[in-house]
Design an enzyme around this catalytic site. Sequence first.
Site, PDB file in Angstrom:
ATOM      1  N   HIS A  18      34.108 -36.544  15.768  1.00 35.14           N
ATOM      2  CA  HIS A  18      34.580 -37.724  16.502  1.00 35.14           C
ATOM      3  C   HIS A  18      33.391 -38.622  16.889  1.00 35.14           C
ATOM      4  O   HIS A  18      33.465 -39.846  16.768  1.00 35.14           O
ATOM      5  CB  HIS A  18      35.276 -37.317  17.813  1.00 35.14           C
ATOM      6  N   LYS A  42      51.658 -31.285  20.906  1.00 36.48           N
ATOM      7  CA  LYS A  42      50.602 -30.438  20.325  1.00 36.48           C
ATOM      8  C   LYS A  42      50.209 -29.282  21.251  1.00 36.48           C
ATOM      9  O   LYS A  42      49.401 -28.445  20.863  1.00 36.48           O
ATOM     10  CB  LYS A  42      49.355 -31.293  20.045  1.00 36.48           C
ATOM     11  N   ARG A  91      39.080 -36.977   6.962  1.00 38.02           N
ATOM     12  CA  ARG A  91      38.286 -35.856   6.469  1.00 38.02           C
ATOM     13  C   ARG A  91      38.700 -35.587   5.033  1.00 38.02           C
ATOM     14  O   ARG A  91      38.561 -36.440   4.184  1.00 38.02           O
ATOM     15  CB  ARG A  91      38.512 -34.611   7.350  1.00 38.02           C
ATOM     16  N   SER A 129      38.853 -30.016  15.903  1.00 38.43           N
ATOM     17  CA  SER A 129      38.882 -29.423  17.244  1.00 38.43           C
ATOM     18  C   SER A 129      39.517 -28.038  17.204  1.00 38.43           C
ATOM     19  O   SER A 129      39.021 -27.095  17.835  1.00 38.43           O
ATOM     20  CB  SER A 129      39.690 -30.308  18.198  1.00 38.43           C
TER      21      SER A 129
HETATM   22  P1  ADP Z   1      45.050 -36.407  16.520  1.00 40.08           P
HETATM   23  O1  ADP Z   1      45.890 -35.462  17.294  1.00 40.08           O
HETATM   24  O2  ADP Z   1      45.448 -37.849  16.736  1.00 40.08           O
HETATM   25  O3  ADP Z   1      44.899 -36.076  15.068  1.00 40.08           O
HETATM   26  P2  ADP Z   1      42.244 -35.641  16.800  1.00 40.08           P
HETATM   27  O4  ADP Z   1      41.423 -35.587  18.042  1.00 40.08           O
HETATM   28  O5  ADP Z   1      42.444 -34.364  16.057  1.00 40.08           O
HETATM   29  O6  ADP Z   1      43.620 -36.307  17.220  1.00 40.08           O
HETATM   30  O7  ADP Z   1      41.617 -36.689  15.790  1.00 40.08           O
HETATM   31  C1  ADP Z   1      41.486 -38.056  16.109  1.00 40.08           C
HETATM   32  C2  ADP Z   1      41.040 -38.800  14.875  1.00 40.08           C
HETATM   33  O8  ADP Z   1      39.731 -38.404  14.504  1.00 40.08           O
HETATM   34  C3  ADP Z   1      41.915 -38.559  13.646  1.00 40.08           C
HETATM   35  O9  ADP Z   1      41.995 -39.753  12.901  1.00 40.08           O
HETATM   36  C4  ADP Z   1      41.147 -37.507  12.879  1.00 40.08           C
HETATM   37  O10 ADP Z   1      41.442 -37.561  11.488  1.00 40.08           O
HETATM   38  C5  ADP Z   1      39.723 -37.954  13.168  1.00 40.08           C
HETATM   39  N1  ADP Z   1      38.761 -36.868  13.041  1.00 40.08           N
HETATM   40  C6  ADP Z   1      38.701 -35.719  13.744  1.00 40.08           C
HETATM   41  N2  ADP Z   1      37.666 -34.961  13.332  1.00 40.08           N
HETATM   42  C7  ADP Z   1      37.051 -35.643  12.342  1.00 40.08           C
HETATM   43  C8  ADP Z   1      35.932 -35.381  11.475  1.00 40.08           C
HETATM   44  N3  ADP Z   1      35.248 -34.245  11.542  1.00 40.08           N
HETATM   45  N4  ADP Z   1      35.600 -36.328  10.565  1.00 40.08           N
HETATM   46  C9  ADP Z   1      36.319 -37.472  10.468  1.00 40.08           C
HETATM   47  N5  ADP Z   1      37.386 -37.773  11.229  1.00 40.08           N
HETATM   48  C10 ADP Z   1      37.753 -36.869  12.156  1.00 40.08           C
END
Ligand code: ADP
Length: 162
Positions: A18, A42, A91, A129
């Site tokens: 992030h 979630k 990703r 995460s």
């Molecule tokens: P959500 O529940 O909305 O998916 P996340 O916190 O898991 O929330 O992710 C928020 C955003 O950040 C999403 O668009 C996710 O694809 C992106 N994201 C999370 N980790 C990475 C990473 N390692 N590389 C690129 N994008 C990421």
Amino acid sequence: MTRIAVYPGTYDPVTRGHIDICERALKVFDHLVIGVADSPSKIPYFSIDERFDMLQTVFASNERISIKPFSGLLIEFARECGADVILRGLRAISDFEYEVQLAGMNRSLASEIETVFLTAAQRYAFVSSSLVREIASLDGDVSEFLHPDTLARLSEKLKNTQ
Ligand code: ADP
């Protein structure tokens, strides 16, 4: 004109993936609003207050980033923030289908708002995460993937819940 983007997510917890996306976004946008989604479906591990606090600590010194919790429709939140861009990170291929669906749905709800995708550095391409939480709960070393404050809070919470 100030270009504002909203970067919504669950941030359960915020990872270096992030953080990397945020740093890249600041090359493209003037201001970034990190929207911490309630995401009750979630069943997040950290409360929204804990997730918000961790983000505040990570980005405390950056005046071009603000952190805001939200629970309603993403496009309404983006409008409230004065943003005309929704930022999402991509990703592997697995993110693609859901993200394109989400972007399409948001476009049909608010045609004035564009979704922009960025990718993180290769070393964070597989960081999520949920995986970080899982590895940490099995005593694996996740220090490479988290800010030191986030790592300390995750270790503390795992200690108290195991
Ligand atoms: P959500 O529940 O909305 O998916 P996340 O916190 O898991 O929330 O992710 C928020 C955003 O950040 C999403 O668009 C996710 O694809 C992106 N994201 C999370 N980790 C990475 C990473 N390692 N590389 C690129 N994008 C990421």
